[in-house]
Design a protein around this motif. Structure first.
Motif, PDB file in Angstrom:
ATOM      1  N   HIS A  44     -16.367  -1.143  -0.678  1.00  0.00           N
ATOM      2  CA  HIS A  44     -15.423  -0.952   0.433  1.00  0.00           C
ATOM      3  C   HIS A  44     -13.992  -0.574   0.242  1.00  0.00           C
ATOM      4  CE1 HIS A  44     -13.636  -1.870   4.478  1.00  0.00           C
ATOM      5  NE2 HIS A  44     -12.822  -2.637   3.729  1.00  0.00           N
ATOM      6  N   GLN A  72     -17.162   0.391   9.331  1.00  0.00           N
ATOM      7  CA  GLN A  72     -17.202  -0.331   8.003  1.00  0.00           C
ATOM      8  C   GLN A  72     -18.492  -0.901   7.575  1.00  0.00           C
ATOM      9  OE1 GLN A  72     -13.873  -2.521   7.419  1.00  0.00           O
ATOM     10  NE2 GLN A  72     -14.292  -4.288   8.515  1.00  0.00           N
ATOM     11  N   HIS A 136      -4.188  -3.709   2.826  1.00  0.00           N
ATOM     12  CA  HIS A 136      -5.648  -3.896   2.899  1.00  0.00           C
ATOM     13  C   HIS A 136      -6.232  -4.235   1.427  1.00  0.00           C
ATOM     14  CE1 HIS A 136      -9.825  -2.047   2.554  1.00  0.00           C
ATOM     15  NE2 HIS A 136      -9.913  -2.594   3.768  1.00  0.00           N
ATOM     16  N   HIS A 140      -8.086  -7.886   0.567  1.00  0.00           N
ATOM     17  CA  HIS A 140      -9.438  -8.133   0.240  1.00  0.00           C
ATOM     18  C   HIS A 140      -9.472  -8.806  -1.390  1.00  0.00           C
ATOM     19  CE1 HIS A 140     -11.923  -6.186   3.059  1.00  0.00           C
ATOM     20  NE2 HIS A 140     -11.378  -5.280   3.116  1.00  0.00           N
TER      21      HIS A 140
HETATM   22 NI    NI Z   1     -11.147  -3.944   4.795  1.00  0.00          NI
END
Ligand code: NI
Length: 155
Positions: A44, A72, A136, A140
């Protein structure tokens, strides 16, 4: 914007360090039935990197281009993120960032104000996308660390 550009290579090296030595069983572990395992999270990150870079390039090169949203969770499921080879994904991400640095560094401060039209949220500026590339990834990395804690606690 500049502080995010300055750390763009260090950030990806942090990710490589965090996931580089994790055994396969742990990479495949899902904390809950619907959450992503670490491999899926990394794939991702890589797909988002390509999407965000494409958006920045479009807004730099074109006048107010259309930027399309993507689903997503559908990508993760339909594109079978859990079957990807983690090592290849990490190498790709490092190379993607390496080749993108000259584009970011060639931007003038006022380029950060350039805009595109996002299909769901409307006007977006380059500086917001650059910031998102950083926040981002860090978000993650935190998710990966939480997966590792969950994996260790159920062993
Ligand atoms: Ni994300």
């Amino acid at each position: 914007m500049q502080e995010y550009i300055d750390s763009i290579i260090d950030d990806v090296e942090t990710l490589v360090q965090v996931v580089g030595e994790i055994p396969l069983e742990e990479l495949n572990y899902k904390p809950t039935a619907t959450s992503w395992n670490i491999t899926e999270i990394v794939v991702h990150i890589v797909d988002c990197e390509m999407v965000l870079q494409q958006r920045i390039k479009a807004i730099l090169a074109e006048d107010n281009p259309l930027i399309t949203a993507f689903d997503q969770n559908a990508w993760a499921t339909e594109l079978q993120y859990d079957t990807r080879v983690l090592k290849d994904q990490l190498e790709l991400l490092v190379l993607l960032r390496k080749v993108f640095v000259p584009i970011l560094q060639s931007m003038k401060v006022e380029d950060g104000e350039r805009v595109g039209r996002h299909s769901e949220i409307g006007e977006v500026q380059i500086k917001d996308i650059v910031k998102k590339m950083s926040t981002h990834l860090h978000g993650h990395i935190g998710q990966i660390e939480r997966n590792r804690v969950a994996y260790a606690s159920q062993k």
